[in-house]
Motif scaffolding. Structure first.
Motif, PDB file in Angstrom:
ATOM      1  N   ASN A   1       0.835  -1.199   0.000  1.00 11.00           N
ATOM      2  CA  ASN A   1       0.000   0.000   0.000  1.00 11.00           C
ATOM      3  C   ASN A   1       0.871   1.250   0.000  1.00 11.00           C
ATOM      4  N   ARG A   2       0.225   2.387   0.015  1.00 14.30           N
ATOM      5  CA  ARG A   2       0.960   3.651  -0.081  1.00 14.30           C
ATOM      6  C   ARG A   2       1.897   3.878   1.092  1.00 14.30           C
ATOM      7  N   TYR A   3       1.536   3.369   2.265  1.00 19.87           N
ATOM      8  CA  TYR A   3       2.403   3.512   3.432  1.00 19.87           C
ATOM      9  C   TYR A   3       3.600   2.564   3.339  1.00 19.87           C
ATOM     10  N   ASP A   4       3.359   1.363   2.801  1.00 19.36           N
ATOM     11  CA  ASP A   4       4.459   0.418   2.605  1.00 19.36           C
ATOM     12  C   ASP A   4       5.524   1.005   1.684  1.00 19.36           C
ATOM     13  N   LEU A   5       5.088   1.681   0.625  1.00 22.53           N
ATOM     14  CA  LEU A   5       6.040   2.236  -0.330  1.00 22.53           C
ATOM     15  C   LEU A   5       6.870   3.353   0.297  1.00 22.53           C
ATOM     16  N   LEU A   6       6.333   4.003   1.302  1.00 23.90           N
ATOM     17  CA  LEU A   6       7.115   4.984   2.052  1.00 23.90           C
ATOM     18  C   LEU A   6       8.101   4.275   2.977  1.00 23.90           C
ATOM     19  N   ARG A   7       7.627   3.233   3.645  1.00 28.33           N
ATOM     20  CA  ARG A   7       8.503   2.478   4.545  1.00 28.33           C
ATOM     21  C   ARG A   7       9.640   1.787   3.787  1.00 28.33           C
ATOM     22  N   ASP A   8       9.385   1.450   2.508  1.00 32.56           N
ATOM     23  CA  ASP A   8      10.378   0.741   1.704  1.00 32.56           C
ATOM     24  C   ASP A   8      11.402   1.669   1.064  1.00 32.56           C
ATOM     25  N   MET A   9      11.303   2.965   1.330  1.00 33.19           N
ATOM     26  CA  MET A   9      12.295   3.893   0.795  1.00 33.19           C
ATOM     27  C   MET A   9      13.680   3.518   1.311  1.00 33.19           C
ATOM     28  N   PRO A  10      14.732   3.787   0.519  1.00 34.56           N
ATOM     29  CA  PRO A  10      16.085   3.418   0.968  1.00 34.56           C
ATOM     30  C   PRO A  10      16.418   4.017   2.330  1.00 34.56           C
ATOM     31  N   GLY A  11      16.942   3.168   3.190  1.00 36.29           N
ATOM     32  CA  GLY A  11      17.258   3.606   4.547  1.00 36.29           C
ATOM     33  C   GLY A  11      16.101   3.498   5.504  1.00 36.29           C
ATOM     34  N   GLY A  12      14.915   3.148   4.983  1.00 40.26           N
ATOM     35  CA  GLY A  12      13.751   2.999   5.839  1.00 40.26           C
ATOM     36  C   GLY A  12      13.352   4.298   6.518  1.00 40.26           C
ATOM     37  N   ILE A  13      12.679   4.181   7.634  1.00 38.58           N
ATOM     38  CA  ILE A  13      12.184   5.347   8.366  1.00 38.58           C
ATOM     39  C   ILE A  13      13.344   6.224   8.834  1.00 38.58           C
ATOM     40  N   ALA A  14      14.428   5.599   9.288  1.00 37.62           N
ATOM     41  CA  ALA A  14      15.575   6.381   9.753  1.00 37.62           C
ATOM     42  C   ALA A  14      16.161   7.215   8.616  1.00 37.62           C
ATOM     43  N   GLY A  15      16.260   6.612   7.427  1.00 38.25           N
ATOM     44  CA  GLY A  15      16.770   7.348   6.279  1.00 38.25           C
ATOM     45  C   GLY A  15      15.874   8.493   5.882  1.00 38.25           C
ATOM     46  N   LEU A  16      14.575   8.253   5.917  1.00 39.63           N
ATOM     47  CA  LEU A  16      13.614   9.306   5.591  1.00 39.63           C
ATOM     48  C   LEU A  16      13.690  10.452   6.598  1.00 39.63           C
ATOM     49  N   LYS A  17      13.812  10.096   7.863  1.00 32.91           N
ATOM     50  CA  LYS A  17      13.887  11.118   8.904  1.00 32.91           C
ATOM     51  C   LYS A  17      15.099  12.016   8.690  1.00 32.91           C
TER      52      LYS A  17
ATOM     53  N   MET B   1      -3.597   9.177  -0.512  1.00 25.09           N
ATOM     54  CA  MET B   1      -4.521   8.950  -1.612  1.00 25.09           C
ATOM     55  C   MET B   1      -5.683   8.047  -1.196  1.00 25.09           C
ATOM     56  N   PRO B   2      -6.911   8.583  -1.260  1.00 23.68           N
ATOM     57  CA  PRO B   2      -8.080   7.807  -0.830  1.00 23.68           C
ATOM     58  C   PRO B   2      -8.426   6.673  -1.775  1.00 23.68           C
ATOM     59  N   TRP B   3      -7.908   6.724  -3.012  1.00 23.42           N
ATOM     60  CA  TRP B   3      -8.259   5.695  -3.994  1.00 23.42           C
ATOM     61  C   TRP B   3      -7.507   4.386  -3.772  1.00 23.42           C
ATOM     62  N   ASP B   4      -6.492   4.390  -2.928  1.00 27.48           N
ATOM     63  CA  ASP B   4      -5.728   3.167  -2.671  1.00 27.48           C
ATOM     64  C   ASP B   4      -6.468   2.324  -1.637  1.00 27.48           C
ATOM     65  N   MET B   5      -7.451   1.567  -2.124  1.00 30.29           N
ATOM     66  CA  MET B   5      -8.284   0.749  -1.243  1.00 30.29           C
ATOM     67  C   MET B   5      -8.143  -0.745  -1.525  1.00 30.29           C
ATOM     68  N   GLY B   6      -7.337  -1.106  -2.533  1.00 26.65           N
ATOM     69  CA  GLY B   6      -7.273  -2.505  -2.938  1.00 26.65           C
ATOM     70  C   GLY B   6      -6.004  -3.219  -2.551  1.00 26.65           C
ATOM     71  N   THR B   7      -5.057  -2.507  -1.921  1.00 26.75           N
ATOM     72  CA  THR B   7      -3.784  -3.116  -1.536  1.00 26.75           C
ATOM     73  C   THR B   7      -3.855  -3.608  -0.087  1.00 26.75           C
ATOM     74  N   ARG B   8      -2.717  -3.941   0.461  1.00 27.28           N
ATOM     75  CA  ARG B   8      -2.648  -4.513   1.813  1.00 27.28           C
ATOM     76  C   ARG B   8      -3.317  -3.612   2.836  1.00 27.28           C
ATOM     77  N   ALA B   9      -4.129  -4.208   3.695  1.00 31.12           N
ATOM     78  CA  ALA B   9      -4.845  -3.445   4.721  1.00 31.12           C
ATOM     79  C   ALA B   9      -3.919  -3.099   5.878  1.00 31.12           C
ATOM     80  N   GLU B  10      -4.169  -1.928   6.486  1.00 28.58           N
ATOM     81  CA  GLU B  10      -3.446  -1.489   7.681  1.00 28.58           C
ATOM     82  C   GLU B  10      -4.291  -1.775   8.923  1.00 28.58           C
ATOM     83  N   PRO B  11      -3.657  -2.041  10.064  1.00 30.71           N
ATOM     84  CA  PRO B  11      -4.437  -2.328  11.277  1.00 30.71           C
ATOM     85  C   PRO B  11      -5.171  -1.115  11.830  1.00 30.71           C
ATOM     86  N   ARG B  12      -4.647   0.101  11.558  1.00 29.97           N
ATOM     87  CA  ARG B  12      -5.292   1.316  12.058  1.00 29.97           C
ATOM     88  C   ARG B  12      -5.953   2.063  10.913  1.00 29.97           C
ATOM     89  N   SER B  13      -6.729   3.064  11.252  1.00 28.51           N
ATOM     90  CA  SER B  13      -7.394   3.865  10.231  1.00 28.51           C
ATOM     91  C   SER B  13      -6.362   4.616   9.398  1.00 28.51           C
TER      92      SER B  13
END
Length: 697
Positions: free
Chosen positions: A129-145, A163-175
């Motif tokens: 999902n869209r959050y996964d693609l952010l987490r998968d950025m090089p260096g992960g969260i630490a690199g992004l920070k 993006m509200p249209w991303d409703m078909g990929t992996r579900a997140e546990p929180r809203s």
């Protein structure tokens, strides 16, 4: 029916509204039909504003919050692909924020904020999902920070998309609001752009505040209701550009609301910049559009530099509640906005005509004791407010009771030096970025067919016809890719070519074969995030030995090919091996065959690929198998100055449902996918594998 008393009539007007002669047109209100109508027009739109603010309950509280006030001076904001080569160095494996910003400083005077885009168009190639693609950025969260901190060090605020249209990929546990708020806090980001949102909904504001890291929200579209200006401090402006400038609906209702005018495919920014300057708002300096370069011309870049310099210096004026758009001007085609602030007043001026205009510009009598400064040209005015404005140009005047202090004098000197060279002297020619295919070194030539490979005979005049599946970009020059025989990138390609004989793997490389490579070489990539993600403890799942290996990057595939004495195929080799000489649409013929390839899946999880030999009816004319519908397959890499792209063939078994914006399938042999590359951590995918070739003697 009884007549309403005047007091009740006024109350009814405020509560229920009343038609106006100048109703809004989407995100804008039309300007006065003529200079003679200006006074009446201003009274009408002021009346409409008072009524609308009351009905919408606009309080302005969000604009008083110190942590959100940076948005009120965020004038220049590019949307930038995270894959931009100026932003990340895959060899050094580090973000290069200084290089990115130095380039923008040099070309058009820098930026105030940046929208970093890690999602579309790659999203949907698997179930991340869209959050996964952010987490998968090089260096992960630490690199992004750290990357966000590097932008902050240079005074640039950072936004990421939602993006509200991303409703078909992996579900997140929180809203969605809670997930996004937590991620943005962890990274240290400053704001969120709501892709396709007609106003970012209030739960995002609530989640951001509850997380203790308040964010600025910037919907792509104007809020669906004016009430949303209470929590959306910014928005994009998709505007119209008539000769008589229109005014921003959001800016008019709340002068502290920042709009960034966006017109991404436009190659001439004059209308965009004039409308932004007239309205005292910003511009979306977007050049890397989904990996397609729409660069700003030198003339427009210089206009941005000068417009932004004035807007930044006088940002406090441009939030004035006393803003008077279409303040009286003298010359035909010259339009101005008046921005009072105490005893001082700023005018932002545009010349909408195609010719230079000199002479008195503002219908303002010079007041004794006031000093008037032509900010655009960097000089103090004496007598009438007369100065030149070049064709399709800009002007700005400051009035104040005090003479210029040292700071203002220095500013005027800089502007005077800039404007020694008029905008018209800068080239306005738009240029595409040329692309190059990364060299694939030939292998040792062999005469005998290697085990597990199929010989493809030479062809003297193979017709290589293929087109890109980009959702956006139309058929403009610069879209898709450029092959060595072409003089520009374009979507549609058709070339007769000679192809030498080669051998190609009958099947994609399997998990078993890749495991043999690992056992022989002990290969382990430096960037190992997502490497063989579906394996466990260095082993693939039971029963998966004959399935295509996935979660391997282009670099991983090249390493395997080198070990095997092979190489990756050029795209035209792959297509020829799949198609033969009869231009068929699929390896097996000209019509889709349900028994020739896996059925496409659309769930929220990846079930896994099929065995490579599961669909024998899918063979190509040469007997090559599993070419379409199971896994995408790496072929060429195409680069330009700003973007790297992997050319994918074959189409994967999976595509999430629910949105046309997900990465399209390309099952036909006349289609290819262009996959933006940044680093192995993000490039690896659960639906991308590869097969190899070897040169024949």
């Amino acid at each position: 029916m009884r007549r309403l008393a005047p007091a009740l009539l006024a109350t009814a007007f405020l509560l229920f509204g009343q038609d106006t002669k100048y109703p809004p047109q989407g995100q804008q209100l039309p300007g006065p039909p003529s200079k003679a109508d200006t006074a009446e027009w201003l009274a009408e739109v002021q009346h409409w504003r008072a009524e609308r603010r009351l009905r919408s309950g606009l309080s302005g509280a969000a604009y008083e919050r110190p942590e959100l006030q940076w948005a009120q001076s965020s004038f220049m904001q590019p949307q930038a692909m995270v894959e931009d080569r100026y932003l990340y160095d895959p060899v050094a494996r580090r973000y290069t924020v200084d290089r990115f910003l130095d380039d923008l400083d040099k070309r058009y005077g820098g930026i105030d904020s940046i929208l970093l885009w890690p999602v579309y168009p790659n999203i949907g190639i698997d179930n991340r999902n869209r959050y996964d693609l952010l987490r998968d950025m090089p260096g992960g969260i630490a690199g992004l920070k750290q990357m966000v901190a590097d932008f902050h060090r240079r005074g640039v605020r950072v936004l990421f998309p939602e993006m509200p249209w991303d409703m078909g990929t992996r579900a997140e546990p929180r809203s969605f609001p809670e997930t996004l708020a937590a991620l943005m806090k962890e990274i240290g980001a400053d704001g969120v752009n709501g892709d396709t949102f007609g106003g970012v909904p209030q739960p995002y504001r609530a989640a951001s505040d509850a997380a203790g890291h308040p964010l600025v929200f910037e919907p792509e579209g104007y809020p669906e209701s004016d009430e949303m200006l209470n929590w959306d401090n910014m928005s994009w402006g998709y505007w119209k550009y008539p000769f008589i400038p229109m005014i921003s609906r959001g800016k008019w209702l709340e002068t502290r609301h920042m709009v960034n005018v966006c017109d991404r495919w436009n190659k001439d920014k004059t209308d965009n910049l004039q409308a932004a300057f007239f309205n005292g708002v910003g511009y979306e300096t977007w050049e890397n559009i989904w990996g397609i370069w729409n660069g700003i011309t030198e003339r427009d870049a210089e206009a941005i530099r000068r417009v932004a310099k004035i807007e930044r210096r006088f940002a406090g004026f441009l939030t004035s509640p006393g803003w008077e758009p279409h303040t009286p001007t003298v010359q035909y085609g010259v339009f101005a906005s008046k921005w009072p602030r105490g005893e001082r007043t700023l005018w932002t001026i545009v010349n909408r005509t195609a010719y230079d205009i000199d002479g008195t510009q503002l219908a303002v009598p010079a007041r004794s004791g006031m000093h008037y400064f032509d900010l655009w040209h960097g000089v103090e005015l004496e007598g009438p407010l007369a100065f030149p404005i070049e064709a399709h140009g800009f002007g700005a005047v400051l009035a104040q009771p005090a003479p210029a202090d040292a700071s203002l004098a220095a500013f005027l000197k800089e502007m005077h030096a800039m404007n020694a060279k008029p905008l018209a002297s800068y080239p306005k020619e738009w240029r595409f970025l040329p692309q190059q295919i990364v060299t694939i070194d030939a292998t040792e030539r062999v005469a005998q067919e290697p085990a597990g490979m199929v010989k493809i005979p030479a062809a003297s005049a193979y017709r290589f016809a293929v087109e890109g599946i980009e959702i956006e970009g139309g058929d403009d020059v610069g879209v898709d890719v450029q092959y060595p025989w072409e003089d520009s990138p374009r979507r549609h390609h058709d070339q007769r070519m000679a192809i030498q004989s080669f051998y190609i793997d009958k099947y994609p490389v399997t998990n078993r074969q890749f495991a043999e490579f690992l056992n022989a070489t002990h290969y382990h990539p430096a960037d190992d995030h997502n490497f063989l993600k579906d394996w466990n403890g260095g082993r693939y799942p039971a029963g998966w030995d004959n399935r295509p290996v996935t979660w391997v990057s282009l670099e991983d595939a090249r390493a395997y090919a080198k070990w095997a004495g092979k190489r990756l195929p050029h795209e035209w080799e792959w297509q020829y091996a799949a198609q033969g000489l009869d231009s068929r649409e699929y390896p097996w013929g000209n019509h889709w065959c349900d028994e020739c390839a896996p059925h496409q899946e659309h769930g929220r999880e990846l079930s896994g690929t099929s065995p490579v030999d599961a669909f024998p009816k899918g063979a190509s004319p040469f007997g090559v198998m599993d070419l379409t519908g199971n896994v995408w397959q790496w072929t060429d890499e195409v680069v330009d100055e700003h973007t790297r792209n992997g050319i994918l063939r074959g189409g994967g078994y999976y595509r999430p449902s629910g949105s046309r914006w997900y990465f399209p399938s390309a099952y036909k042999l006349t289609e290819h996918g262009k996959y933006l590359l940044i680093a192995p951590s993000k490039d690896r995918s659960g639906t991308v594998g590869f097969r190899c070739v070897k040169d024949a003697s």
